[in-house]
Design a protein around this motif. Structure first.
Motif, PDB file in Angstrom:
ATOM      1  N   GLY A   1      -0.836  -5.866  -9.423  1.00  0.00           N
ATOM      2  CA  GLY A   1      -0.748  -5.728  -7.981  1.00  0.00           C
ATOM      3  C   GLY A   1       0.396  -6.546  -7.400  1.00  0.00           C
ATOM      4  O   GLY A   1       1.468  -6.665  -7.997  1.00  0.00           O
ATOM      5  N   THR A   2       0.156  -7.137  -6.216  1.00  0.00           N
ATOM      6  CA  THR A   2       1.204  -7.831  -5.465  1.00  0.00           C
ATOM      7  C   THR A   2       0.728  -9.215  -5.058  1.00  0.00           C
ATOM      8  O   THR A   2      -0.407  -9.377  -4.610  1.00  0.00           O
ATOM      9  CB  THR A   2       1.582  -7.035  -4.194  1.00  0.00           C
ATOM     10  OG1 THR A   2       2.021  -5.728  -4.568  1.00  0.00           O
ATOM     11  CG2 THR A   2       2.683  -7.732  -3.407  1.00  0.00           C
TER      12      THR A   2
ATOM     13  N   GLY B   1      -3.239   0.511  -5.833  1.00  0.00           N
ATOM     14  CA  GLY B   1      -4.609   0.486  -6.319  1.00  0.00           C
ATOM     15  C   GLY B   1      -5.048  -0.840  -6.887  1.00  0.00           C
ATOM     16  O   GLY B   1      -6.230  -1.033  -7.178  1.00  0.00           O
ATOM     17  N   ALA B   2      -4.110  -1.787  -7.036  1.00  0.00           N
ATOM     18  CA  ALA B   2      -4.423  -3.117  -7.566  1.00  0.00           C
ATOM     19  C   ALA B   2      -4.444  -4.125  -6.418  1.00  0.00           C
ATOM     20  O   ALA B   2      -4.055  -3.802  -5.297  1.00  0.00           O
ATOM     21  CB  ALA B   2      -3.382  -3.498  -8.634  1.00  0.00           C
ATOM     22  N   PRO B   3      -4.883  -5.360  -6.665  1.00  0.00           N
ATOM     23  CA  PRO B   3      -5.065  -6.324  -5.570  1.00  0.00           C
ATOM     24  C   PRO B   3      -3.764  -6.723  -4.877  1.00  0.00           C
ATOM     25  O   PRO B   3      -2.683  -6.745  -5.474  1.00  0.00           O
ATOM     26  CB  PRO B   3      -5.700  -7.528  -6.260  1.00  0.00           C
ATOM     27  CG  PRO B   3      -6.336  -6.978  -7.496  1.00  0.00           C
ATOM     28  CD  PRO B   3      -5.443  -5.872  -7.941  1.00  0.00           C
ATOM     29  N   PHE B   4      -3.904  -7.065  -3.611  1.00  0.00           N
ATOM     30  CA  PHE B   4      -2.869  -7.723  -2.819  1.00  0.00           C
ATOM     31  C   PHE B   4      -3.423  -9.091  -2.455  1.00  0.00           C
ATOM     32  O   PHE B   4      -4.433  -9.194  -1.755  1.00  0.00           O
ATOM     33  CB  PHE B   4      -2.570  -6.912  -1.552  1.00  0.00           C
ATOM     34  CG  PHE B   4      -1.594  -7.570  -0.609  1.00  0.00           C
ATOM     35  CD1 PHE B   4      -0.231  -7.365  -0.742  1.00  0.00           C
ATOM     36  CD2 PHE B   4      -2.039  -8.385   0.426  1.00  0.00           C
ATOM     37  CE1 PHE B   4       0.669  -7.964   0.135  1.00  0.00           C
ATOM     38  CE2 PHE B   4      -1.152  -8.982   1.300  1.00  0.00           C
ATOM     39  CZ  PHE B   4       0.211  -8.775   1.154  1.00  0.00           C
TER      40      PHE B   4
ATOM     41  N   TYR C   1       0.809  -1.222   0.000  1.00  0.00           N
ATOM     42  CA  TYR C   1       0.000   0.000   0.000  1.00  0.00           C
ATOM     43  C   TYR C   1       0.845   1.277   0.000  1.00  0.00           C
ATOM     44  O   TYR C   1       0.302   2.368  -0.171  1.00  0.00           O
ATOM     45  CB  TYR C   1      -0.975  -0.023   1.174  1.00  0.00           C
ATOM     46  CG  TYR C   1      -2.089  -1.020   0.945  1.00  0.00           C
ATOM     47  CD1 TYR C   1      -3.037  -0.805  -0.058  1.00  0.00           C
ATOM     48  CD2 TYR C   1      -2.164  -2.197   1.679  1.00  0.00           C
ATOM     49  CE1 TYR C   1      -4.038  -1.730  -0.296  1.00  0.00           C
ATOM     50  CE2 TYR C   1      -3.164  -3.127   1.443  1.00  0.00           C
ATOM     51  CZ  TYR C   1      -4.094  -2.887   0.455  1.00  0.00           C
ATOM     52  OH  TYR C   1      -5.081  -3.814   0.201  1.00  0.00           O
ATOM     53  N   ALA C   2       2.167   1.129   0.158  1.00  0.00           N
ATOM     54  CA  ALA C   2       3.061   2.276  -0.001  1.00  0.00           C
ATOM     55  C   ALA C   2       3.677   2.324  -1.394  1.00  0.00           C
ATOM     56  O   ALA C   2       4.471   3.217  -1.698  1.00  0.00           O
ATOM     57  CB  ALA C   2       4.172   2.222   1.051  1.00  0.00           C
TER      58      ALA C   2
ATOM     59  N   VAL D   1       2.996  -8.668 -11.990  1.00  0.00           N
ATOM     60  CA  VAL D   1       2.827  -8.655 -10.535  1.00  0.00           C
ATOM     61  C   VAL D   1       4.171  -8.396  -9.861  1.00  0.00           C
ATOM     62  O   VAL D   1       5.232  -8.655 -10.435  1.00  0.00           O
ATOM     63  CB  VAL D   1       2.241  -9.983  -9.995  1.00  0.00           C
ATOM     64  CG1 VAL D   1       0.872 -10.261 -10.570  1.00  0.00           C
ATOM     65  CG2 VAL D   1       3.197 -11.136 -10.240  1.00  0.00           C
ATOM     66  N   ARG D   2       4.077  -7.878  -8.655  1.00  0.00           N
ATOM     67  CA  ARG D   2       5.254  -7.809  -7.791  1.00  0.00           C
ATOM     68  C   ARG D   2       5.146  -8.951  -6.789  1.00  0.00           C
ATOM     69  O   ARG D   2       4.079  -9.177  -6.227  1.00  0.00           O
ATOM     70  CB  ARG D   2       5.287  -6.485  -7.033  1.00  0.00           C
ATOM     71  CG  ARG D   2       6.492  -6.343  -6.113  1.00  0.00           C
ATOM     72  CD  ARG D   2       6.384  -5.094  -5.265  1.00  0.00           C
ATOM     73  NE  ARG D   2       7.669  -4.715  -4.711  1.00  0.00           N
ATOM     74  CZ  ARG D   2       7.881  -3.577  -4.052  1.00  0.00           C
ATOM     75  NH1 ARG D   2       6.886  -2.732  -3.866  1.00  0.00           N
ATOM     76  NH2 ARG D   2       9.074  -3.303  -3.582  1.00  0.00           N
TER      77      ARG D   2
END
Length: 484
Positions: A261-262, A216-219, A210-211, A301-302
């Motif tokens: 997202g992540t 803005g994409a899913p975790f 979130y940092a 993705v990360r």
């Protein structure tokens, strides 16, 4: 009628009708409650309805609650799983916390406020994650109202999972970890989070997400130790209809659902070499091939991975691929266990008392000085997770607004007495150097603290055992800073 339909659904699985009714009465004002008497009825309910939380009794005819919840985890992974049992030492339950991805287990006889608070928290966590999974879709819409709604959700999540919300004392070893994580969050680097179970690795991973520009994409989260390789591949990379027994429709994996997202891969050190090969290929090529699929699907993705293992040692032992290790460990962060940051116990305990007290309908509850001293004296092998459970237990079992030390479990009260004499009262090794007087002082402080804990901080009984007067005992307590 519509208001009732909008309530989150909770499924109770228990073969005793009276238990079903008791739980229903506790929950029915806040939730739409479904019931099932066995696994077959529960499967039918899960296939018909979207269920937020499932509460399952451990002892049922045919199979245990943990075995059934493991199936639920595989088929309905978004449902939060809670097991209820009257057996605190059940090895099945302990193993199931990981194997079945159990969110919490509740001990019988359960306290209504405690049960309601636990289910509320579980439902809120499920709702927040579901909202975040939809956020990237809403951000792309051209409707200003939806864009604003999505922006509000993102801002709320950023506040909830900010690095400053990771509770710690001033000068805590976590300060450096959070500072480094905040710097890394801005860059699209893979991160490996190391630390013991319950130390807060997932919380740090969420703060990282979130940092980051991907906020803005899913975790999405997957515990790699909880399911076998074949199901793990299906869960992460997806599968095509008919690819195996039970694959009734196409299933997008978590990598696809987390696009832009992540993905948080917890306990990655438990994966097999065969799975590591496939994961490495996905990370290198930026695409996944669903099980039974002929065409690869691009994903962006990360990856944040976590483990309690020493991965470098596992690489040397041939249990973890060296090339995958360097792929996931772009930056390594280590979350110290709670026993190595005893100064954090107080702030964390105070925050947990507020949070758990509110969940259980006891917002004004507080800890006495002796209770806090007791918590700070225990080594917390289960880290923050164990501390939270202990505080919840004490609040649920005490009617007083001020929680005293005797409300804690025997394990915590007497934990120090059973530890090695090589440890002092703060849970750290006795000094290996220093004068004889300094070493004797450290030993005396340890004996004083352990005796007080064993007698639940009753100074009269502790003084009698040690052959001291109350005045003499109090003087030694002041000398060694043991006065709460």
């Amino acid at each position: 009628m519509s208001a009732v339909l909008d309530l989150p659904r909770v499924l109770i699985v228990d073969d005793e009708v009276r238990s079903q009714d008791a739980i229903r009465r506790t929950l029915d004002e806040d939730f739409t409650v479904l019931t099932a008497s066995n696994a077959d009825e529960a499967r039918s309910q899960l296939e018909r309805f979207e269920v937020s939380v499932i509460l399952c009794d451990q002892r049922m005819p045919g199979l245990t609650g943990v075995v059934f919840l493991k199936e639920v985890r595989e088929r309905w992974p978004d449902t939060v799983r809670i097991v209820i049992s009257g057996y605190t030492d059940s090895e099945d339950i302990i193993a199931g916390i990981n194997d079945a991805g159990i969110y919490q287990y509740i001990l019988k006889p359960w306290v209504p406020d405690h049960l309601l608070g636990a289910v509320r928290t579980a439902a809120e966590a499920q709702t927040l994650q579901r909202d975040m999974n939809r956020l990237d879709v809403e951000l792309r819409t051209s409707t200003p109202v939806l864009r604003q709604r999505a922006a509000n959700k993102l801002e709320r999540a950023r506040r909830v999972f900010d690095f400053d919300r990771i509770e710690r004392a001033s000068g805590s070893p976590l300060d450096g970890v959070c500072e480094m994580a905040a710097r890394v969050a801005r860059y699209d680097l893979s991160v490996l989070v190391l630390g013991e179970s319950g130390s807060g690795k997932e919380l740090l991973a969420r703060a990282l997400h979130y940092a980051s520009p991907r906020a803005g994409a899913p975790f999405v989260v997957e515990n790699c130790a909880a399911i076998p390789d074949t199901l793990l591949e299906s869960e992460l990379f997806g599968h095509k209809r008919g690819s195996f027994t039970g694959a009734y429709e196409d299933h997008p994996g978590l990598f696809q659902r987390a696009h832009n997202g992540t993905v948080f891969l917890d306990e990655i050190g438990e994966t097999s070499p065969a799975f590591q090969v496939r994961l490495l290929r996905v990370l290198q090529e930026g695409e996944v091939r669903p099980v039974g699929g002929a065409r690869a699907v691009p994903v962006d993705v990360r990856v944040i991975a976590a483990t309690h293992r020493d991965l470098e040692q596992r690489v040397h032992e041939g249990l973890f691929r060296e090339d995958l290790y360097y792929r996931i460990a772009g930056v390594s962060l280590t979350v110290p266990p709670l026993r190595e940051r005893p100064g954090d116990i107080g702030p964390i305990a105070q925050r947990l008392v507020g949070e758990v007290g509110a969940e259980l309908g006891r917002p004004r509850v507080a800890l006495s000085d002796e209770a806090m001293a007791c918590l700070m004296s225990y080594p917390w092998p289960g880290n923050v997770r164990e501390l939270r459970n202990e505080i919840a237990r004490a609040i649920a079992l005490s009617d007083a607004e001020v929680i005293e030390a005797q409300a804690f479990s025997t394990r915590v009260l007497h934990g120090q007495a059973g530890r090695s004499a090589a440890l002092n009262g703060q849970g750290t090794p006795l000094p290996a150097s220093g004068t004889l007087g300094e070493r004797l002082d450290a030993m005396e402080a340890m004996v004083l603290r352990e005796t007080l804990l064993r007698h639940r901080w009753n100074k009269t009984r502790a003084a009698k055992e040690l052959g001291l007067s109350r005045v003499g005992l109090r003087g030694k307590m002041q000398r060694f800073g043991l006065e709460g």
